[in-house]
Design a protein around this motif. Structure first.
Motif, PDB file in Angstrom:
ATOM      1  N   LYS B   2       0.815  -1.444   0.381  1.00  0.00           N
ATOM      2  CA  LYS B   2       0.182  -0.261   0.131  1.00  0.00           C
ATOM      3  C   LYS B   2       0.626   1.141  -0.217  1.00  0.00           C
ATOM      4  O   LYS B   2       1.628   1.340   0.953  1.00  0.00           O
ATOM      5  N   GLU B   4       0.783   5.586  -0.154  1.00  0.00           N
ATOM      6  CA  GLU B   4       0.554   6.485   0.303  1.00  0.00           C
ATOM      7  C   GLU B   4       1.374   7.535  -0.381  1.00  0.00           C
ATOM      8  O   GLU B   4       2.022   7.272   0.094  1.00  0.00           O
ATOM      9  N   ARG B  46      -4.475  10.835   9.442  1.00  0.00           N
ATOM     10  CA  ARG B  46      -3.633   9.897   9.012  1.00  0.00           C
ATOM     11  C   ARG B  46      -2.423   9.920   9.033  1.00  0.00           C
ATOM     12  O   ARG B  46      -1.609   9.089   9.471  1.00  0.00           O
ATOM     13  N   SER B  49      -1.209  10.489  12.667  1.00  0.00           N
ATOM     14  CA  SER B  49      -0.838   7.997  12.897  1.00  0.00           C
ATOM     15  C   SER B  49       0.592   7.538  12.468  1.00  0.00           C
ATOM     16  O   SER B  49       1.287   7.336  13.112  1.00  0.00           O
ATOM     17  N   LEU B  50       0.947   7.865  10.723  1.00  0.00           N
ATOM     18  CA  LEU B  50       1.913   8.140  11.029  1.00  0.00           C
ATOM     19  C   LEU B  50       3.304   8.819  11.053  1.00  0.00           C
ATOM     20  O   LEU B  50       4.635   8.514  10.394  1.00  0.00           O
ATOM     21  N   ALA B  59       4.418   7.682   1.978  1.00  0.00           N
ATOM     22  CA  ALA B  59       4.669   5.836   2.918  1.00  0.00           C
ATOM     23  C   ALA B  59       3.923   4.805   2.305  1.00  0.00           C
ATOM     24  O   ALA B  59       2.966   4.413   1.072  1.00  0.00           O
ATOM     25  N   ASP B  61       3.269   0.932   2.867  1.00  0.00           N
ATOM     26  CA  ASP B  61       2.887  -0.019   4.134  1.00  0.00           C
ATOM     27  C   ASP B  61       2.722   0.623   5.487  1.00  0.00           C
ATOM     28  O   ASP B  61       2.964  -0.104   6.280  1.00  0.00           O
ATOM     29  N   GLY B  62       2.786   2.009   5.265  1.00  0.00           N
ATOM     30  CA  GLY B  62       2.461   2.552   6.738  1.00  0.00           C
ATOM     31  C   GLY B  62       3.816   3.412   7.124  1.00  0.00           C
ATOM     32  O   GLY B  62       3.803   3.438   8.333  1.00  0.00           O
TER      33      GLY B  62
END
Lengths: 303, 85
Positions: B2, B4, B46, B49-50, B59, B61-62
């Protein structure tokens, strides 16, 4: 390298430079604009411009500058993406050196604007994007309910303090040793804002943290716990170039000009932010037009 | 994976970052690419949170892989591939 002789060479493609180009080209002067970074200048960073006349609903900085560029194109000014590295006065002709060669002109209009500069203290590079930011409007939302510091002495820094204070829990204002560079209307409001603490006469010595920014050390030994540091410093572009060419600036690097926008060298003019007058798109355009009109008169005197 | 991209509508470098991001997204159809607007409540939540603190940020995978501009398609590909465990 080119042997062409331009009537007017404009150094800088922001609002002042493009307006000067529009005026000069529209009067059929052979006009060259040299811009080393991006045509449009610092106005491209403006998310929204509400105070440029003629756009009652406002307009984004990039859209406004696109209109400037189209208008300049219409009158045939030549725009080259070249970075100016030198400037010499040979009387009637001036020579502008770039990384690609040189250009000769009868008149020069400097519209080099201002650019950001780094604070150059330990920790600045290490924490860039990890609490150190150069754009309050971009990164400010990440500091909701946090403590931040704004380092800078100019109007943009003052504006950003107010912006950040809307969401941050506390904002330290650090204009540096000499304090704010102008009598900005926001300063009385900042002094009465309970979230803002002005720390005048102190310089940042170090930014520290662990992975993310945690604090600041000042030159008097004070340590501040902060989550973010916004570095909003400006300076006139190409300052050393100006000094080498013998163009007189003030202590802050602002080019000194007369009422026509002419520098201390005949035939060399300056307009816009680089002369530190106004720092607004509308004032830059006015100065660009004025300098171009004066340059036109000068060009007629050169054989 | 993922991937982002955190961006905001007022950041001068974000349009260029977005162009790179979607150029890579077009090639990597097996991965999930998502842009996160930090001028929305969900987006800023979001991001925080990271521990995102600047835009543009990428980012994977987070985990924050790229902060700031410039980066190119190869940088982004490397950031994604470097996250493969």
């Amino acid at each position: 390298m080119t042997e062409d002789i331009y009537d007017v060479i404009i150094v800088g493609g922001g609002p002042a430079g493009l307006t000067a180009a529009l005026y000069a080209a529209r009067h059929n002067l052979k006009t060259l604009v040299l811009e080393g970074i991006k045509v449009g200048g610092r106005a491209l960073d403006a998310h929204w411009v509400d105070n440029y006349p003629g756009f009652p609903e406002g307009i984004s900085g990039p859209d406004l500058m696109q209109k400037f560029i189209e208008q300049v194109d219409r009158f045939g000014a030549e725009v080259r993406h070249e970075t100016v590295i030198g400037l010499s006065d040979f009387g009637d002709l001036k020579m502008v050196s770039t990384r690609q060669g040189y250009h000769q002109g009868k008149a020069i209009i400097l519209a080099t604007g201002v650019n950001r500069r780094q604070l150059s203290v330990p920790g600045e590079n290490e924490f860039k994007g990890r609490g150190v930011s150069y754009c309050a409007v971009c990164d400010g939302p990440f500091f909701k309910d946090k403590t931040v510091a704004v380092v800078g002495e100019g109007h943009e820094a003052v504006h950003d303090i107010e912006l950040l204070a809307e969401n941050a829990s506390k904002v330290y204002a650090l204009p540096g040793k000499k304090g704010y560079s102008g009598d900005f209307p926001e300063i009385p409001r900042l002094r009465s804002n309970p979230k803002v603490e002005l720390l005048e006469g102190k310089a940042v010595k170090e930014i520290n943290g662990l992975g993310l920014v945690k604090g600041l050390k000042l030159d008097d030994g004070t340590e501040l716990d902060v989550d973010g540091v916004f570095i909003i410093l400006e300076r006139v572009s190409t300052t050393s170039l100006l000094q080498d060419a013998g163009i007189v600036t003030d202590a802050g690097g602002c080019i000194m000009v007369d009422d026509d926008g002419m520098t201390n060298i005949k035939g060399i003019y300056a307009a816009g932010d680089c002369s530190c007058r106004g720092m607004q798109i509308v004032t830059a355009t006015g100065m660009g037009a004025k300098a171009a009109l004066a340059a036109m008169k000068h060009v007629k005197t050169v054989k | 994976m993922k991937v982002e991209l955190f961006l905001s509508p007022v950041c001068p470098h974000c349009p260029a970052a977005r162009k790179v991001f979607f150029a890579v997204a077009d090639r990597r159809t097996g991965d999930s690419f998502e842009e996160v607007n930090t001028y929305t409540d969900a987006g800023i939540e979001r991001g925080m949170s990271l521990q995102v603190m600047a835009v543009p940020t990428v980012a994977v995978d987070g985990v924050i892989k790229i902060v700031g501009w410039p980066f190119d398609e190869a940088d982004l590909e490397n950031a994604i591939d470097g996250s493969v465990k």
